[in-house]
Write a protein that holds these residues in place. Structure first.
Motif, mmCIF file in Angstrom:
data_model
loop_
_atom_site.group_PDB
_atom_site.id
_atom_site.type_symbol
_atom_site.label_atom_id
_atom_site.label_comp_id
_atom_site.label_asym_id
_atom_site.label_seq_id
_atom_site.Cartn_x
_atom_site.Cartn_y
_atom_site.Cartn_z
ATOM 1 N N VAL A 144 0.850 -1.201 0.000
ATOM 2 C CA VAL A 144 0.000 0.000 0.000
ATOM 3 C C VAL A 144 0.884 1.249 0.000
ATOM 4 O O VAL A 144 0.684 2.191 -0.778
ATOM 5 C CB VAL A 144 -0.941 0.004 1.233
ATOM 6 C CG1 VAL A 144 -1.765 1.280 1.268
ATOM 7 C CG2 VAL A 144 -1.839 -1.221 1.213
ATOM 8 N N THR A 145 1.890 1.246 0.856
ATOM 9 C CA THR A 145 2.772 2.400 0.989
ATOM 10 C C THR A 145 3.494 2.700 -0.323
ATOM 11 O O THR A 145 3.660 3.844 -0.712
ATOM 12 C CB THR A 145 3.807 2.128 2.109
ATOM 13 O OG1 THR A 145 3.079 1.842 3.294
ATOM 14 C CG2 THR A 145 4.707 3.306 2.354
ATOM 15 N N ARG A 146 3.891 1.656 -0.989
ATOM 16 C CA ARG A 146 4.652 1.846 -2.230
ATOM 17 C C ARG A 146 3.733 2.213 -3.400
ATOM 18 O O ARG A 146 4.002 3.154 -4.140
ATOM 19 C CB ARG A 146 5.407 0.549 -2.537
ATOM 20 C CG ARG A 146 6.243 0.579 -3.802
ATOM 21 C CD ARG A 146 7.067 -0.707 -3.880
ATOM 22 N NE ARG A 146 7.268 -1.149 -5.251
ATOM 23 C CZ ARG A 146 8.370 -0.891 -5.960
ATOM 24 N NH1 ARG A 146 9.324 -0.180 -5.447
ATOM 25 N NH2 ARG A 146 8.489 -1.356 -7.182
ATOM 26 N N VAL A 147 2.636 1.495 -3.519
ATOM 27 C CA VAL A 147 1.808 1.659 -4.711
ATOM 28 C C VAL A 147 0.840 2.851 -4.597
ATOM 29 O O VAL A 147 0.611 3.576 -5.545
ATOM 30 C CB VAL A 147 1.035 0.347 -5.011
ATOM 31 C CG1 VAL A 147 0.145 0.510 -6.240
ATOM 32 C CG2 VAL A 147 2.013 -0.794 -5.209
ATOM 33 N N PHE A 148 0.279 3.043 -3.431
ATOM 34 C CA PHE A 148 -0.742 4.098 -3.285
ATOM 35 C C PHE A 148 -0.234 5.347 -2.564
ATOM 36 O O PHE A 148 -0.890 6.378 -2.562
ATOM 37 C CB PHE A 148 -1.965 3.550 -2.543
ATOM 38 C CG PHE A 148 -2.612 2.404 -3.269
ATOM 39 C CD1 PHE A 148 -3.374 2.617 -4.406
ATOM 40 C CD2 PHE A 148 -2.418 1.102 -2.832
ATOM 41 C CE1 PHE A 148 -3.943 1.549 -5.095
ATOM 42 C CE2 PHE A 148 -2.991 0.029 -3.510
ATOM 43 C CZ PHE A 148 -3.757 0.255 -4.648
ATOM 44 N N GLY A 149 0.884 5.225 -1.899
ATOM 45 C CA GLY A 149 1.423 6.385 -1.181
ATOM 46 C C GLY A 149 1.375 6.155 0.321
ATOM 47 O O GLY A 149 0.581 5.359 0.821
ATOM 48 N N ARG A 150 2.255 6.881 1.028
ATOM 49 C CA ARG A 150 2.419 6.670 2.480
ATOM 50 C C ARG A 150 1.165 6.989 3.273
ATOM 51 O O ARG A 150 0.839 6.359 4.265
ATOM 52 C CB ARG A 150 3.563 7.548 3.000
ATOM 53 C CG ARG A 150 4.976 7.074 2.681
ATOM 54 C CD ARG A 150 5.343 7.224 1.247
ATOM 55 N NE ARG A 150 6.718 6.888 0.920
ATOM 56 C CZ ARG A 150 7.071 6.042 -0.044
ATOM 57 N NH1 ARG A 150 6.196 5.387 -0.748
ATOM 58 N NH2 ARG A 150 8.349 5.843 -0.307
ATOM 59 N N ARG A 151 0.444 8.032 2.861
ATOM 60 C CA ARG A 151 -0.667 8.467 3.707
ATOM 61 C C ARG A 151 -1.829 7.488 3.708
ATOM 62 O O ARG A 151 -2.582 7.412 4.671
ATOM 63 C CB ARG A 151 -1.132 9.864 3.334
ATOM 64 C CG ARG A 151 -1.666 9.976 1.925
ATOM 65 C CD ARG A 151 -1.998 11.420 1.664
ATOM 66 N NE ARG A 151 -3.261 11.775 2.277
ATOM 67 C CZ ARG A 151 -4.399 11.878 1.587
ATOM 68 N NH1 ARG A 151 -4.412 11.647 0.296
ATOM 69 N NH2 ARG A 151 -5.501 12.215 2.191
#
Ligand code: BGC
Length: 518
Positions: free
Chosen positions: A103-110
């Motif tokens: 999720v952090t890599r593909v969609f962004g940290r937030r």
């Protein structure tokens, strides 16, 4: 490419820009991700000690506990079932952090932060309203998932947002929030423990919703990091964000470096396979050993078992809680020391000073226990000795709070190149959670067998980890996050793992020579 930039080992290339109010507040809001972890660390021990909680959910354990009249201070009542219940959270967090990596890599940290906050919120509601063990365990698993997501994404977010020369300070906001969470939880348990009805535990568990709501609402408003925006192909937004967080239009140098990092990152389709490559060996070693070492400092023995420990030291029940509150406060206040020194003194000095301080205090604690309790554990600890014990426990906690506590989260989040940063951070979280689990599970049995020697045991690990840092950890203060490869390349040991072809920060970058800090 890094236009004319110079990177010196142990110091760093400087990009233009200042600490803006915007980036400061963004980091403060993101750091609240630490609250949920801290709250849980602090709340569980106290709740599982409450008789009303035990009677309702674990009646057999409760019966055994009240029948246990042993006076042996080392071998206090121990239920594996109860600790497994507490630890289920750490196992859930361990597994969740791997999903969070994607999720952090593909969609962004937030999005990971938001996911963490929402899951924790639902977990808190389930726990506060629990009618049976199933609800309790389901709630705990959700809390664990929340912690896994938050701990995976927040440190990375902070390290990417912060300007290099203040990265340590801003990142340690996360640890500060952990300690604030622990302190609040201790205070809340102190209060709810005094509630005459049989529902004090419910208040303690349900109040986890407060930090969860703070994190969730915060994450809704947070922007994504420029690194992640570029990685996901939003170049224009990334430029805008850089201008905003650095407070200058002169961001091209930094932007270009992020783009180079991102190109690299795009070549990597399978971070989990890539992370095992030889060139990532230094970072991988740190992502495994730093969290392991952090846990074998023995800190969570104090955090989870402070009440047991203070009982073993001869305090009565109320003093037990007061002491837990004192430890919580010392832990939090001492964290400020690292906030204000980490970017000046550097990571290595803090690690080493903290290590020395923990070693000395653990030896003193073990010895004081040996003198007073002996091996039988059935003697009484005279007041004066008890006072010294508390003092040295506080000195120990302080040492941890300005070294391995914050740095255990900071260093792994700043050493990975973009392409495997997310995967690397998941490894950090899962190793941390695994050993938190192991220590929570094993401590009471170990105390019963090792007796006062348990403190010598942990102090032995502190010697090993301090030596490890001295020899193997390069200084990372002030080095821009996407240039970190140079630090490994400049290190006497790790340089052999990185070939010249692995360095992509630009032909103009002048490699610094290994210096004494390395
Ligand atoms: C550690 C926790 C610990 C806490 C104490 C954190 O950095 O990961 O395991 O309980 O510090 O403040």
């Amino acid at each position: 490419m890094a236009g004319g930039a110079i990177v010196h080992s142990g110091g760093g290339k400087e990009y233009p820009g200042n600490l803006t109010v915007y980036v400061f507040f963004t980091c403060v809001v993101a750091a609240t991700g630490g609250l949920i972890f801290g709250y849980d660390l602090g709340i569980s021990g106290g709740v599982t000690q409450m008789n009303s909680f035990l009677e309702k959910f674990f009646p057999d354990v409760f019966q055994k506990k009240i029948r246990d009249t042993s006076n042996n201070k080392y071998c206090t009542f121990d239920s594996q079932l109860l600790t497994t219940f507490t630890s289920s959270l750490y196992l859930a967090a361990l597994i969740a952090s791997f999903f969070a990596s994607t999720v952090t890599r593909v969609f962004g940290r937030r999005w990971s932060m938001l996911g963490g906050g929402v899951t924790f919120l639902v977990g808190a509601a389930l726990n506060g309203a629990a009618q049976n063990v199933l609800m309790l365990i389901l709630g705990r698993i959700l809390l664990g998932i929340g912690v896994g997501f938050a701990n995976q994404s927040v440190p990375v977010y902070l390290s990417e947002m912060a300007p290099a020369r203040l990265r340590g300070m801003l990142n340690i906001g996360f640890q500060l929030m952990i300690t604030l969470g622990i302190l609040c939880a201790n205070l809340i348990n102190y209060g709810t423990g005094k509630i005459k009805g049989r529902w004090g535990w419910r208040v303690s568990l349900a109040l986890a919703a407060v930090p969860a709501a703070i994190v969730t609402i915060g994450a809704l408003f947070l922007p994504d990091t420029p690194n992640s925006l570029i990685e996901r192909g939003h170049s224009e937004q990334a430029k805008k964000m850089l201008r905003r967080i650095r407070g200058t239009d002169d961001i091209l140098d930094e932007y270009n470096d992020l783009v180079v990092a991102s190109e690299e990152s795009k070549l990597v389709k399978h971070p989990w396979v890539n992370i095992t490559q030889r060139k990532y060996r230094p970072q991988l070693t740190m992502a495994i050993l730093i969290p392991f070492f952090q846990q074998v400092t023995g800190i969570n023995v104090i955090m989870f078992y402070a009440p047991e420990l203070f009982k073993a030291m001869g305090f009565d029940d109320d003093a037990t809680l007061v002491s837990a509150v004192i430890i919580g406060a010392v832990n939090m206040v001492a964290t400020f020391v690292s906030i204000f020194t980490v970017d000046k003194l550097g990571r290595r000095k803090l690690f080493m000073e903290g290590g020395l301080q923990m070693f000395i205090s653990q030896c003193v604690i073990g010895t004081l226990m040996a003198i007073t309790l002996g091996t039988s554990g059935e003697r009484h600890i005279p007041k004066i000795y008890a006072g010294f014990l508390v003092l040295f426990v506080c000195i120990y906690v302080m040492g941890f709070a300005w070294s391995w506590g914050p740095l255990g989260w900071l260093v792994p989040s700043e050493i990975f190149p973009l392409e495997i940063r997310s995967a690397g951070q998941s490894i950090n979280v899962s190793v941390n959670m695994f050993f938190t689990f192991v220590i929570a599970q094993a401590f009471l049995t170990m105390l019963c067998h090792f007796k006062f020697g348990i403190f010598y045991f942990f102090s032995g690990w502190v010697v090993i980890m301090t030596a490890f840092i001295a020899v193997f950890l390069p200084e990372t203060k002030n080095v821009p996050i996407e240039e970190m490869v140079l630090v490994w390349k400049g290190h006497w040991f790790w340089s052999r793992f990185i070939s010249d072809a692995d360095i992509h920060v630009g032909t103009n970058v002048e490699m610094g020579k290994p210096n004494s800090e390395f």
